[in-house]
Each structure stands twice: as C-alpha cells, then as structure tokens.
Design a protein around this motif. Sequence first.
Motif, PDB file in Angstrom:
ATOM      1  N   HIS A  94      10.862  24.805  53.258  1.00  0.00           N
ATOM      2  CA  HIS A  94      11.565  25.492  52.170  1.00  0.00           C
ATOM      3  C   HIS A  94      11.841  26.962  52.478  1.00  0.00           C
ATOM      4  O   HIS A  94      11.986  27.774  51.553  1.00  0.00           O
ATOM      5  N   GLN A  97      15.042  28.431  50.747  1.00  0.00           N
ATOM      6  CA  GLN A  97      14.921  28.633  49.305  1.00  0.00           C
ATOM      7  C   GLN A  97      13.991  29.805  48.980  1.00  0.00           C
ATOM      8  O   GLN A  97      14.221  30.557  48.026  1.00  0.00           O
ATOM      9  N   VAL A 173       8.694  26.369  44.419  1.00  0.00           N
ATOM     10  CA  VAL A 173       9.547  25.958  45.537  1.00  0.00           C
ATOM     11  C   VAL A 173       8.746  25.140  46.539  1.00  0.00           C
ATOM     12  O   VAL A 173       9.165  24.063  46.975  1.00  0.00           O
ATOM     13  N   GLY A 179      14.702  24.248  43.852  1.00  0.00           N
ATOM     14  CA  GLY A 179      15.598  25.248  44.387  1.00  0.00           C
ATOM     15  C   GLY A 179      15.240  26.618  43.842  1.00  0.00           C
ATOM     16  O   GLY A 179      14.555  26.740  42.819  1.00  0.00           O
TER      17      GLY A 179
END
Length: 242
Positions: A94, A97, A173, A179
């Motif tokens: 991630h 993000q 996240v 998101g």
Amino acid sequence: MQAIPEFRRVPARHGWLWIKQAFGLFKQNPLIWIVLSVSIFLLAGLLGIIPRIGSVVFQLISPVFTAGLMIGCKAIEAGEELEIAHLFAGFKFHGAQLVTVGGIYLVGLILIAGVMTALGGGALVTMMLQGHPDAGNMATPAMPGSGAGLAVLVALALLMPLLMAYWFAPTLVVFRNMGAVAAMKLSMRAAWANMVPFLVYGIIMFVLFVIAAMPLMLGFLIMLPLAFITYYTTYKDVFDAT
C-alpha cells in the motif's frame, strides 16, 4: 477494496486507556521502540537539510513509516519480535496509498499556511518554517496590526479536522486495504465521534510531555515512541475492539 469498516464511540476514560495500553506495548521492546522513533526524527532532520524539497519528501513518506510502526505493534501482539525492518514495512504494501495520504495532508498544511498569510500571519509562517525562536512571540495578540493572533486561531480551527482525517488513515490503509481518500474520510468521522476521549488523551499527553521535558528532555525517549504507539491503541479500540 474491502467494505467500509464500522467504528464505535468509546467513553472518555479510554483517553487514558489508550496511553496505558501503548506503554504496555512499549515496555516489551523499549530499546527497539526508542531506536525506531529516533530514526524517524533523524531522517526528518536529514531530509530537512535539502532545500525546498526535503521537508516535502518527508511529509509524503511519513505515513509509510507510521504504517510500518503499526505493523510492528501488531507483530508484538502476535508474539513476534519488533524489528528495525518494521519501520520500512509500509513500503512493501500500500505504499502508493500511504504516500497519497501524506500528499493530502501536505496540501492541507499548505492551504492552512495560505490562510494564515492572508490573515496577516505571513511573517509568522515564514519564521515557523525557518524554526525561528521568536515565532511563539509573534503569535501573541498583543502585536498590533500583525494579524498573527487571529491567524493562529483560524489555523488551529482548520488544523483540527486535518489531524482527525490523518489520525487513523495510515492504519486503515495498511490493515483494512482502504484507499487514501476513503481512509481519511472515515478517520475524520471516527475521530469526531470520539472527540471527548481524544480531548482527555490530548490533555494527558500534553502533561506527560511537559514532565518529560524537565530532566534534560530525556523523557522524550519514552514519550515519542508512546505517541506513535497510541495511533495503534486508538485504532484497536475504535475499529478493532472484540
């Protein structure tokens, strides 16, 4: 993306409980926690040396480090060892993000600085960015015509929702596969719903930081990790309570 997680409202006394639980995680690996926390601040200082872009880069990647520490907290609860490598674990998953969270937060700070400048606090903004020791004096309403007092009050009013939007976002996240925008929206809602325990938490942490500053600021070696860990304990209580 997973479904939007539910959050709960907790009693005011949980503001102290979050800190107590954080200390419980800290004392399991105190040396590693201190090294991790100091490393983040050293990195911030090193990047800050780079003109113009250094502080921007750090702001963008700081949620990644926060997420890494949250992964470390979860590892401790699972009976695993906290490692230096946890600091960079957020880059593996991630990363985009998390950087986006940092970008949104950075834009928010820039907008707040713009509002302060428009209200006559431009000199104060410049001094704060440069780390000028008289910046605090500039913020007093006693300075006629400076607009610094009003600028600070408005900036604080705008900063609060931005901080609420950031607080749970990196953890949401990395643990809930959300998101950046959705995580920050949910974070703001959850933090607002728990404003009272957060107020209790903030008052206690402020007092503890004041106390920590007295013995040559050595207490900061405990308070800095503790502050980071409370991102996790607040998340567990509000989103992951069993």
